[in-house]
Write an enzyme that holds these catalytic residues in place. Structure first.
Site, PDB file in Angstrom:
ATOM      1  N   GLY A 173       0.401 -12.534   5.757  1.00  0.00           N
ATOM      2  CA  GLY A 173      -0.552 -11.801   6.440  1.00  0.00           C
ATOM      3  C   GLY A 173      -0.372 -10.263   6.206  1.00  0.00           C
ATOM      4  N   ARG A 222      -3.427  -6.712   5.886  1.00  0.00           N
ATOM      5  CA  ARG A 222      -3.967  -5.785   7.077  1.00  0.00           C
ATOM      6  C   ARG A 222      -2.651  -5.361   7.854  1.00  0.00           C
ATOM      7  NH1 ARG A 222      -6.809  -7.542  11.315  1.00  0.00           N
ATOM      8  NH2 ARG A 222      -6.710 -10.009  10.852  1.00  0.00           N
ATOM      9  N   ASP A 264      -3.717 -20.690   4.831  1.00  0.00           N
ATOM     10  CA  ASP A 264      -3.458 -20.645   6.260  1.00  0.00           C
ATOM     11  C   ASP A 264      -2.220 -20.922   6.612  1.00  0.00           C
ATOM     12  OD1 ASP A 264      -3.426 -21.327   9.007  1.00  0.00           O
ATOM     13  OD2 ASP A 264      -5.281 -22.049   9.073  1.00  0.00           O
ATOM     14  N   VAL A 265      -0.973 -20.182   6.929  1.00  0.00           N
ATOM     15  CA  VAL A 265       0.265 -20.713   7.122  1.00  0.00           C
ATOM     16  C   VAL A 265       0.477 -21.712   8.074  1.00  0.00           C
ATOM     17  CG1 VAL A 265       1.078 -18.216   6.604  1.00  0.00           C
ATOM     18  CG2 VAL A 265       0.760 -18.862   8.874  1.00  0.00           C
ATOM     19  N   SER A 280       8.312  -9.886  18.557  1.00  0.00           N
ATOM     20  CA  SER A 280       7.919  -8.760  19.251  1.00  0.00           C
ATOM     21  C   SER A 280       8.771  -8.556  20.374  1.00  0.00           C
ATOM     22  CB  SER A 280       6.415  -9.489  19.739  1.00  0.00           C
ATOM     23  OG  SER A 280       6.081  -8.321  20.794  1.00  0.00           O
ATOM     24  N   TYR A 339       1.134 -15.917  23.374  1.00  0.00           N
ATOM     25  CA  TYR A 339       1.614 -15.133  22.322  1.00  0.00           C
ATOM     26  C   TYR A 339       3.393 -14.848  22.605  1.00  0.00           C
ATOM     27  CZ  TYR A 339       2.275 -10.898  19.493  1.00  0.00           C
ATOM     28  OH  TYR A 339       2.954  -9.917  18.467  1.00  0.00           O
ATOM     29  N   ALA A 364       5.636 -16.395  24.012  1.00  0.00           N
ATOM     30  CA  ALA A 364       6.240 -17.821  24.129  1.00  0.00           C
ATOM     31  C   ALA A 364       6.500 -18.035  22.634  1.00  0.00           C
ATOM     32  CB  ALA A 364       5.644 -18.887  24.694  1.00  0.00           C
ATOM     33  N   LYS A 412       6.449 -15.786  20.218  1.00  0.00           N
ATOM     34  CA  LYS A 412       7.324 -14.883  19.656  1.00  0.00           C
ATOM     35  C   LYS A 412       8.727 -15.090  19.978  1.00  0.00           C
ATOM     36  CE  LYS A 412       4.551 -12.521  17.022  1.00  0.00           C
ATOM     37  NZ  LYS A 412       4.522 -12.665  15.463  1.00  0.00           N
TER      38      LYS A 412
HETATM   39  P1  NAP Z   1      -3.241  -7.658  12.391  1.00  0.00           P
HETATM   40  O1  NAP Z   1      -3.623  -6.059  11.661  1.00  0.00           O
HETATM   41  O2  NAP Z   1      -4.197  -8.202  13.399  1.00  0.00           O
HETATM   42  O3  NAP Z   1      -3.044  -8.507  11.189  1.00  0.00           O
HETATM   43  C1  NAP Z   1      -2.657  -9.927  11.023  1.00  0.00           C
HETATM   44  C2  NAP Z   1      -2.293 -10.384   9.722  1.00  0.00           C
HETATM   45  O4  NAP Z   1      -2.076 -11.718  10.015  1.00  0.00           O
HETATM   46  C3  NAP Z   1      -3.612 -10.357   8.997  1.00  0.00           C
HETATM   47  O5  NAP Z   1      -3.279  -9.866   7.728  1.00  0.00           O
HETATM   48  C4  NAP Z   1      -4.323 -11.621   8.764  1.00  0.00           C
HETATM   49  O6  NAP Z   1      -5.032 -12.099   7.748  1.00  0.00           O
HETATM   50  C5  NAP Z   1      -2.861 -12.681   8.907  1.00  0.00           C
HETATM   51  N1  NAP Z   1      -3.079 -13.796   9.526  1.00  0.00           N
HETATM   52  C6  NAP Z   1      -3.651 -14.084  10.611  1.00  0.00           C
HETATM   53  N2  NAP Z   1      -3.783 -15.565  10.745  1.00  0.00           N
HETATM   54  C7  NAP Z   1      -3.238 -16.096   9.783  1.00  0.00           C
HETATM   55  C8  NAP Z   1      -3.182 -17.409   9.064  1.00  0.00           C
HETATM   56  N3  NAP Z   1      -3.244 -18.525   9.824  1.00  0.00           N
HETATM   57  N4  NAP Z   1      -2.568 -17.462   7.880  1.00  0.00           N
HETATM   58  C9  NAP Z   1      -2.293 -16.518   7.132  1.00  0.00           C
HETATM   59  N5  NAP Z   1      -2.481 -15.128   7.697  1.00  0.00           N
HETATM   60  C10 NAP Z   1      -2.977 -14.852   8.818  1.00  0.00           C
HETATM   61  O7  NAP Z   1      -1.703  -7.646  13.034  1.00  0.00           O
HETATM   62  P2  NAP Z   1      -0.616  -6.684  13.039  1.00  0.00           P
HETATM   63  O8  NAP Z   1      -0.649  -5.806  14.147  1.00  0.00           O
HETATM   64  O9  NAP Z   1      -0.502  -6.255  11.797  1.00  0.00           O
HETATM   65  O10 NAP Z   1       0.726  -7.791  13.239  1.00  0.00           O
HETATM   66  C11 NAP Z   1       1.408  -8.306  12.163  1.00  0.00           C
HETATM   67  C12 NAP Z   1       2.501  -9.064  12.967  1.00  0.00           C
HETATM   68  O11 NAP Z   1       3.148  -8.343  13.649  1.00  0.00           O
HETATM   69  C13 NAP Z   1       2.023 -10.270  13.945  1.00  0.00           C
HETATM   70  O12 NAP Z   1       2.632 -11.274  13.682  1.00  0.00           O
HETATM   71  C14 NAP Z   1       2.154  -9.573  15.131  1.00  0.00           C
HETATM   72  O13 NAP Z   1       2.158 -10.592  16.062  1.00  0.00           O
HETATM   73  C15 NAP Z   1       3.417  -8.613  15.091  1.00  0.00           C
HETATM   74  N6  NAP Z   1       3.315  -7.769  16.245  1.00  0.00           N
HETATM   75  C16 NAP Z   1       2.243  -6.772  16.427  1.00  0.00           C
HETATM   76  C17 NAP Z   1       2.520  -5.701  17.301  1.00  0.00           C
HETATM   77  C18 NAP Z   1       1.187  -4.756  17.567  1.00  0.00           C
HETATM   78  O14 NAP Z   1       1.354  -3.975  18.614  1.00  0.00           O
HETATM   79  N7  NAP Z   1       0.429  -4.633  16.518  1.00  0.00           N
HETATM   80  C19 NAP Z   1       3.576  -5.644  18.036  1.00  0.00           C
HETATM   81  C20 NAP Z   1       4.430  -6.424  17.745  1.00  0.00           C
HETATM   82  C21 NAP Z   1       4.556  -7.539  16.850  1.00  0.00           C
HETATM   83  P3  NAP Z   1      -6.385 -12.303   7.690  1.00  0.00           P
HETATM   84  O15 NAP Z   1      -7.243 -11.197   8.113  1.00  0.00           O
HETATM   85  O16 NAP Z   1      -6.662 -12.457   6.173  1.00  0.00           O
HETATM   86  O17 NAP Z   1      -6.857 -13.548   8.337  1.00  0.00           O
END
Ligand code: NAP
Length: 246
Positions: free
Chosen positions: A10, A13, A62-63, A141, A155, A157, A159
């Site tokens: 992932g 982005r 797709d992981v 998270s 979500y 659960a 995490k």
């Molecule tokens: P994001 O901007 O929505 O990016 C999500 C990334 O995951 C994208 O690169 C997307 O790739 C990839 N992804 C989604 N489904 C996938 C799949 N089936 N196989 C491979 N890649 C996949 O989210 P983010 O905020 O950066 O989040 C990154 C991580 O941090 C996540 O695990 C999220 O739960 C965690 N997190 C985020 C926050 C927050 O507030 N943002 C807080 C705590 C934890 P594509 O676009 O190419 O599908």
């Protein structure tokens, strides 16, 4: 000596992309995994190659799909020779009211966030154990710990599962591979872009630093955990939430 290799799921982005930049800045060869954001992944590859002169591979996978994960890991090893660091960052959230929660959405969240982390760790961890070295950082998270928000109970659960998985993987891959997990609070990325300003203001009041994190602030901690500076940190949950009070 060849550069070390990091595989980031992932990474097209948000936090994953910021993490890819952090490792490239530190001379790693980088594998940018993406699922649907082809153009973002290619743009990031160009940026890293130009700015940091490192090798970069983009791999669609797709992981949650075992065969795709197997192919991604094989391709990485064939083209870059090894995998030194794995960041299980890919994740999705589907926030809805409790009464609108569906089994289908719940399962998809578990498949990507939890099963995906397991699958990539299984194939990469086996290689790391053979090589007798490596580091894995999972992205959970603070929602798994104490930030309860029923709109994202599925979500949360998933995490919490990632934290449990981390402890078992650390045990399974010991003594050669360190496995740690970060638990970020709110981070400004696409995942949080639909939140209303009113909601953000309310959440900021619960955060001692009074603001959401930037993706780079999570990436730097992930890099630290992978580095030799963290050589005795293992099986640990690291909060990065600005001091969140429920
Ligand atoms: P994001 O901007 O929505 O990016 C999500 C990334 O995951 C994208 O690169 C997307 O790739 C990839 N992804 C989604 N489904 C996938 C799949 N089936 N196989 C491979 N890649 C996949 O989210 P983010 O905020 O950066 O989040 C990154 C991580 O941090 C996540 O695990 C999220 O739960 C965690 N997190 C985020 C926050 C927050 O507030 N943002 C807080 C705590 C934890 P594509 O676009 O190419 O599908």
């Amino acid at each position: 000596m060849d550069n070390k290799v990091v595989l980031i799921t992932g990474a097209s982005r948000g936090i994953g992309a910021a993490t890819a930049k952090e490792f490239a800045k530190n001379n790693y060869s980088v594998v940018i995994n993406y699922n649907s954001s082809y153009q973002e992944a290619e743009n990031l590859k160009k940026e890293l190659e130009t700015n940091y002169k490192v090798k970069v591979l983009t791999i669609k996978c797709d992981v949650s799909k075992e065969e795709e994960v197997k192919n991604m890991v094989e391709k990485t090893v064939n083209e870059l020779g090894n995998i030194d660091v794995l960041i299980n960052n890919a994740g999705i959230a589907i926030d809805t009211l409790f009464e609108d929660k569906t089994v289908e959405n719940f399962k998809r969240i578990l498949d990507v966030n939890l099963i995906g982390t397991f699958l990539v760790s299984k194939y990469v961890g086996t290689i790391m154990v053979e090589n007798q070295k490596g580091s894995i950082i999972n992205v959970s998270s603070n929602a798994a710990l104490d930030d309860y928000y029923p709109m994202s109970l599925d979500y949360d659960a998933s995490k919490a599962g990632v934290i449990s998985l981390t402890h078992n993987l650390a045990s399974q891959f010991s003594p050669f591979v360190r496995v740690n997990v970060v638990a970020p609070g709110w981070v400004t990325t696409d995942m949080t872009k639909e939140l209303s300003q009113e909601f953000i203001d309310e959440e900021n009041k619960k955060i001692m630093l009074n603001r959401f994190a930037k993706p780079e602030e999570i990436a730097k901690v992930i890099y630290f955990l992978a580095s030799d500076s963290a050589s005795y940190i293992n099986n640990e949950v690291i909060r990065i939430d600005g001091g969140f009070k429920c």
